[in-house]
Design an enzyme around this catalytic site. Structure first.
Site, mmCIF file in Angstrom:
data_model
loop_
_atom_site.group_PDB
_atom_site.id
_atom_site.type_symbol
_atom_site.label_atom_id
_atom_site.label_comp_id
_atom_site.label_asym_id
_atom_site.label_seq_id
_atom_site.Cartn_x
_atom_site.Cartn_y
_atom_site.Cartn_z
ATOM 1 C CB SER A 1 11.276 3.772 -4.177
ATOM 2 O OG SER A 1 10.196 3.142 -4.849
ATOM 3 C CG ASP B 1 4.806 3.890 1.275
ATOM 4 O OD1 ASP B 1 4.650 2.959 0.461
ATOM 5 O OD2 ASP B 1 5.752 4.702 1.187
ATOM 6 C CG HIS C 1 7.525 2.049 -1.301
ATOM 7 N ND1 HIS C 1 6.983 3.318 -1.229
ATOM 8 C CD2 HIS C 1 8.305 2.018 -2.417
ATOM 9 C CE1 HIS C 1 7.440 4.032 -2.261
ATOM 10 N NE2 HIS C 1 8.227 3.270 -2.994
#
Length: 362
Positions: free
Chosen positions: A35, A322, A325
């Protein structure tokens, strides 16, 4: 005197040609990982780990929720733009793009994956071996589009970026029992480095020559881990990250000796991100302890949605978007750091008269 001058001139030109070869133009950005660099491949697979909805992407061009786990761009987007390529690297699985789009940049990364196949199974995401299969398919398609000779040239001049590993520890090793029963933390690190070695050798034999492998961040300081540790960074997670990074750095040195013509670099985000986290105000942030989305303590994925009333209005004040991240602003700083350090070797010299070696006499 003339002979000496021409000898010096020849030596200089030889050195300059070597530098120009090292700093040859990057033809494409080819991305593997999780990610940290996924630009939207998870949108097109059956997994709960998605971010193709608001407020993800609210600061991306056009306010699009692209599937990037950020309010905007990820580091590889900034790196691509810095090399004069696309400002955003497209995901391979997105049917909106074709091989023409992928010729100058493509992303095979999948949020939630890792080096370990067992990690990808946790949330049913794309394992590393499948990313490799997609790359092989892409290579065949590129040859069909451009011809074998031109495709080979592009693949050799492309910059390959590998960024993963955090999920192997935080989503797998320290959460599920199988690998922790099987390996000590150090043993698991060696296991993952062995997989990284095999993967780099695979893409090398498929034509990759310019490769950057990214180390782990201070993963014990992610907001989610701090929430679970009474607001403090988890020291043992950070220690494991540093030790794993040391092993990756050694691997880079070994493979540069073993594989002819390879330019493999180690990109270390640990210390620059740790500095930002420890002193966010010096980098123009307000806080690193909590994230922008929701309460900033635990929200990620579907828990980070546009109906959460606590989400901040200005993500630029936060190091993290978040609980797992970074924000686009942080991603930009990390990309800039990589471009000034590990990736500097791949920068083109646009005009030799601007080189520090140019003295106007040759």
């Amino acid at each position: 005197m003339k002979i000496a001058f021409y000898s010096i001139a020849l030596i200089f030109m030889f050195q300059l040609l070597q530098i120009l070869e090292i700093h040859a133009k990057i033809s494409s950005i080819i991305v593997f990982g999780d990610s940290t660099v996924d630009s939207g491949n998870n949108n097109f697979i059956a997994t709960v780990l998605k971010s193709d909805f608001r407020p993800y992407g609210r600061d991306f061009d056009g306010g699009q929720s692209t599937g990037r786990f950020s309010n905007g761009r990820v580091p590889t987007d900034f790196i691509s733009e810095a090399f004069g390529l696309k400002p955003a690297v497209p995901p391979y699985l997105d049917p909106a793009y074709g091989i023409k789009d992928f010729a100058s940049g493509v992303c095979f990364a999948s949020a939630g994956t890792g080096y370990d196949n067992a990690t990808s199974r946790v949330l049913s995401v794309i394992p590393l071996w499948k990313e490799l299969e997609y790359f092989k398919e892409y290579k065949t398609r590129l040859e069909g589009y451009l011809g074998r000779k031109k495709a080979k040239k592009i693949l050799r001049k492309a910059l390959y970026i590998i960024s993963m590993g955090t999920n192997d520890f935080l989503e797998n090793y320290y959460v599920l029992p199988h690998r922790s029963f099987q390996f000590s933390p150090q043993g698991y690190q060696k296991f993952l480095v062995g997989i990284a070695r095999s993967f780099i050798a695979e893409i090398y034999h498929l034509g990759a020559r310019k490769i950057s492998i990214t180390g782990l961040p201070p993963m014990g300081c992610l907001p989610l881990e701090r929430t679970l540790n009474w607001g403090r960074c988890v020291a043992r997670y950070n220690y494991v990250a540093r030790e794993f990074n040391k092993k990756l750095k050694v691997l880079v040195e070994i493979l540069n000796d073993e594989l002819s013509g390879i330019q493999l670099v180690f990109s270390n985000p640990y210390y620059v991100l740790y500095k930002i986290i420890r002193d966010p105000q010096s980098f123009g942030f307000e806080t690193a302890a909590t994230a922008c989305c929701g309460t900033g303590s635990f929200e990620m994925g579907y828990l980070c949605n546009e109906h959460n009333p606590f989400t901040c209005t200005d993500a630029n004040q936060y190091v993290f978007w978040d609980s797992f991240h970074p924000t686009e602003k942080t991603n930009g700083i990390l990309a800039d750091h990589a471009l000034r350090t590990s990736l500097a070797i791949f920068k083109e010299i646009p005009n030799c008269r601007n080189s520090v070696l140019w003295d106007g006499n040759i």
